[in-house]
Design an enzyme around this catalytic site. Structure first.
Site, PDB file in Angstrom:
ATOM      1  N   ASP A  98     100.275 -35.158   9.305  1.00 47.08           N
ATOM      2  CA  ASP A  98      99.404 -34.771   8.278  1.00 47.08           C
ATOM      3  C   ASP A  98      99.668 -36.308   7.473  1.00 47.08           C
ATOM      4  O   ASP A  98     100.521 -36.763   7.122  1.00 47.08           O
ATOM      5  CB  ASP A  98      99.668 -33.795   7.393  1.00 47.08           C
ATOM      6  CG  ASP A  98     101.115 -33.748   6.787  1.00 47.08           C
ATOM      7  OD1 ASP A  98     101.244 -34.255   5.698  1.00 47.08           O
ATOM      8  OD2 ASP A  98     101.820 -32.861   7.477  1.00 47.08           O
ATOM      9  N   ASP A 187      96.123 -26.748   0.422  1.00 48.48           N
ATOM     10  CA  ASP A 187      97.601 -27.060  -0.091  1.00 48.48           C
ATOM     11  C   ASP A 187      98.133 -26.717  -1.216  1.00 48.48           C
ATOM     12  O   ASP A 187      97.773 -27.261  -2.321  1.00 48.48           O
ATOM     13  CB  ASP A 187      97.578 -28.742   0.055  1.00 48.48           C
ATOM     14  CG  ASP A 187      98.939 -29.478  -0.236  1.00 48.48           C
ATOM     15  OD1 ASP A 187      99.852 -28.527  -0.611  1.00 48.48           O
ATOM     16  OD2 ASP A 187      99.003 -30.550  -0.223  1.00 48.48           O
ATOM     17  N   GLU A 189     100.856 -25.685  -3.630  1.00 46.88           N
ATOM     18  CA  GLU A 189     102.630 -25.894  -3.675  1.00 46.88           C
ATOM     19  C   GLU A 189     102.889 -26.296  -5.166  1.00 46.88           C
ATOM     20  O   GLU A 189     102.134 -26.130  -6.083  1.00 46.88           O
ATOM     21  CB  GLU A 189     102.924 -27.206  -2.530  1.00 46.88           C
ATOM     22  CG  GLU A 189     102.214 -28.338  -3.205  1.00 46.88           C
ATOM     23  CD  GLU A 189     102.626 -29.587  -2.291  1.00 46.88           C
ATOM     24  OE1 GLU A 189     103.680 -30.339  -2.379  1.00 46.88           O
ATOM     25  OE2 GLU A 189     101.920 -29.930  -1.204  1.00 46.88           O
TER      26      GLU A 189
END
Length: 307
Positions: A98, A187, A189
């Site tokens: 990534d 994403d 987090e």
């Protein structure tokens, strides 16, 4: 040892170098972005090659977060007894990476020839930031035969999940049935800019994630992939099981173990980000390494939305 590693003289020099890069990155936030926009790695000789390997909360300029930045800053993806630089673990199977603007110019043909089969790249963050390398990376990876996809770095404290899902879908997060495009990634987090859970309660965070999922599904017809770490998910959603039947899991767990620890509420993972300090031919500096949990045929099934 915690991921918030002891600073060596070399790492202190890297942090001083990073400060110059962040100043350049601030310019990107207010300047129009295009396929030829400068990246952090293009701003001069002082720019770092690849993502930082040490990071403190609040050190990054707004918009410049990368996949795993929050985990790096808060120490959520690496066990306390992990080595300072997590070595490779599962380098067999279907391998991927990534990337974001931190990797600078990428030779995608070299990446594919090195055995990398898939890659997710940053497209957006929050409600206004578009990664300046996206318009180059996305078609170039496709042309090289890399099964590509995009991710959105979530900022749940800045707007609703629906607002950010719409921004993502309109700026690179859409899906096409071309045999080489993976569904988009949320994403979600630790907050690299501040409080770990963005000031939201577990109930508010669950609502935000479901809101993003519902909107992305309505826009693209695909289930969004969720990237997270066990520590963040357990802390900030209360080990919520509500997404396990809706979203494929991409777990961040940087370890030399043979399999990752999963967030509460999930019984299986689809992708494992197993190190934040890998290397790949065609990419300068550090790059995250990932393993797909299955065969290439199953990866293509994910790309094509087939059983």
């Amino acid at each position: 040892m915690s991921i918030r590693r002891a600073r060596t003289a070399g790492s202190r020099r890297r942090r001083l170098t990073l400060a110059g890069v962040l100043a350049a990155s601030l310019t990107l936030l207010v300047a129009p972005l295009s396929a030829t926009a400068a990246t952090a790695a293009d701003t001069g000789a002082d720019a770092p090659a690849g993502e930082p390997t040490t990071l403190e909360v609040g050190e990054l300029a707004p918009g410049t977060a990368f996949m795993g930045a929050g985990e790096l800053a808060h120490g959520d993806a690496t066990p306390d007894d992990a080595p300072q630089f997590t070595p490779y673990a599962p380098t067999d199977g279907v391998q991927g990476i990534d990337v974001s603007h931190w990797q600078g110019s990428i030779n995608w043909t070299s990446v594919r020839n090195s055995g990398i089969q898939f890659a997710w790249m940053k497209a957006t963050e929050g409600t206004s930031y578009r990664d300046p390398s996206f318009n180059t990376n996305y078609p170039a990876a496709h042309a090289a035969g890399v099964i590509r996809g995009t991710y959105h770095f979530a900022l749940p404290n800045s707007s609703s999940g629906a607002t950010q899902a719409n921004f993502f879908a309109s700026n690179g997060g859409a899906w096409s049935a071309d045999n080489l495009t993976l569904p988009g990634v949320l994403d979600i987090e630790s907050n690299p800019y501040g409080a770990q859970c963005y000031g939201l309660s577990t109930t508010q965070m669950r609502t935000w994630i479901q809101d993003f999922y519902n909107t992305y599904k309505a826009r693209t017809g695909r289930d969004v992939v969720i990237y997270t770490s066990p520590s963040w998910w357990n802390t900030c959603t209360g080990s919520w099981s509500g997404m396990a039947s809706q979203s494929p899991l991409w777990v961040a767990h940087w370890t030399t173990a043979n399999s990752p620890t999963l967030p509460g509420g999930f019984s299986v993972h689809t992708v494992w980000q197993y190190t934040d300090s890998g290397s790949v031919s065609g990419v300068s500096g550090n790059v995250d390494r990932d393993q797909f949990n299955g065969s290439r045929d199953r990866l293509l099934a994910l790309a094509n939305n087939t059983p």
